[in-house]
Design an enzyme around this catalytic site. Sequence first.
Site, PDB file in Angstrom:
ATOM      1  N   HIS A 163       6.604  -5.921  -0.569  1.00  0.00           N
ATOM      2  CA  HIS A 163       6.577  -6.628  -1.853  1.00  0.00           C
ATOM      3  C   HIS A 163       6.086  -8.062  -1.664  1.00  0.00           C
ATOM      4  CE1 HIS A 163      10.208  -3.849  -3.022  1.00  0.00           C
ATOM      5  NE2 HIS A 163       9.054  -3.213  -3.155  1.00  0.00           N
ATOM      6  N   PRO A 164       4.898  -8.292  -1.144  1.00  0.00           N
ATOM      7  CA  PRO A 164       4.453  -9.669  -0.912  1.00  0.00           C
ATOM      8  C   PRO A 164       4.107 -10.384  -2.214  1.00  0.00           C
ATOM      9  CG  PRO A 164       2.658  -8.157  -0.456  1.00  0.00           C
ATOM     10  CD  PRO A 164       3.867  -7.306  -0.749  1.00  0.00           C
TER      11      PRO A 164
END
Length: 544
Positions: A472-473
């Site tokens: 989940h950058p």
Amino acid sequence: MTTGYDVIVVGAGSAGCVLAARLSEDPALRVLLVEAGGSERRPVVSMPLAWFKAMNTPALGWGYETQPEPYADNRRLPVPRGKVIGGCSSINGMMYSRGAASDYDGWAQKGLRGWSYADVLPYFKRSENHWGGASAHHGAGGPLTVTAHQPDAYVHPRLQQTAQALGYALTDDFNGAQHEGFATPEFNTHQGRRGSTAARFLRPAMARGNLTVLSKALVSRVLIEAGRAVGIEVQAGGAVQRITAAREVVLCAGAYGSPQILMLSGIGPADELQAADITPLHDLPGVGRNLQEHASIAHFYQASGDFTFDRELRLDRMARSVLRWAANGSGPVGGLPVGLQGFVRTREGLERPDLQLLISPLAMNNHVWVPGLRPSVGSRFSVASVLLHPESRGWVKPASNDPAAKPLIQYNLLQAEADRAAFRRYVRLVRDFFATEPAASMVTRAILPPDALQSDAEIDGFVRAAVRTAMHPTSTCAMGSGPDAVLDAELRVRGIDGLRVADCASMPDIPGGNTQAPAIMIAEKAADLLLGRPAPAPQRMEDA
């Protein structure tokens, strides 16, 4: 030089497919969507149970990995990113989660007008076709199908009873009035198949004559003239093309791709650009900085009986399930085996959940098995402990001026002592969970981490060796008002006209949940901004 477009959207991922589809609803607007990958139309993408294989299929990804992580035993960690129509929405775990309302209120408190939860809730609802129908918290009739998970009759109620025995609340809806607590998750599947933004937004929109999709095309830079974005340079089919945009260029290439394209265009920290042999055009120090990720560890337990999903992986059963799914989308392979999910606070003084706990009656190394020929791994539980609000920060930098070169990525996972302390709590919380009835009767032993690891130092050593990310950058082109802000509150790149970023890179802080739904919300809002439409009226939680 190719002309003829008003808006160019770069990246056909979770946000880009939505934005291009929404913009093309205006017949007067000529829209080009550019994607480096190819078609997503293949069984490994559309079959929900195969998501982990899709995520690890080289032909569908960019093949990124981190630099050695200095606080995680100097390991290079895999960085799965979808290089395919649909982007990560074509390879992810399909979970629908918005995070807590306070996450977005925190954005607004930083001076980002229009980004409180009351402001963005109408955009979440606009995209939805929720299984429960329209309500104060959910939408109906939107392109994105949100499906209820169907829990099994044995594992789920026992896990739920264990959560209650430990004093945790249950909730009916993580994305409703009560975010905190335990329940089953919701997924973006549609009639038993992956409901990616490619399938649900883009493919229907491609029938419109004013939308063009250019795939297998690598964007090498944004063209800037007199301080304004006027188009893009693209490598496609062995040739270099320059394509102009009469109105705007919007980057939706993700938390790695969007800052990389900005930096290749000469927009970013001047010293880092010069080190990569890129001529600085606009010194914008925040580009590529502030990388945030949900650090995650996996726990494994041996089950006490043949009641986990491993039984469904016996070859004859799996073959029947696949045929059933191919015929009508039903059966075990049309969903994901999840026992229970929780968003919980793990210490006093926290105002919002810090832990996302996902318990599955299946381990990632379980596989299809054949009695007497290929043995089963065995019946196991896996637990993912996800740190929702990390204090550690990383970065993305260009490796060179070659657009095909993979960017340099550093998470700095576990850099902050608060993050290390959180994982000590998580290990002990999961142990307490499986030591409590009725969950205790469903397991025989802990596999990882072994119970022998008891001290803080021993747990820290395990976490350093085991930590990865939830993929989940965010926040590498963050909105804000300070010196490191890359975007303003309307997603416009500071100092460059006609250029925006509308994806997870734009988030000032990572939300406390999965990031696909927020990415879609950002794209919905971006469409209004580009089309000059007024924002919908805010909807406050107390009015819901």
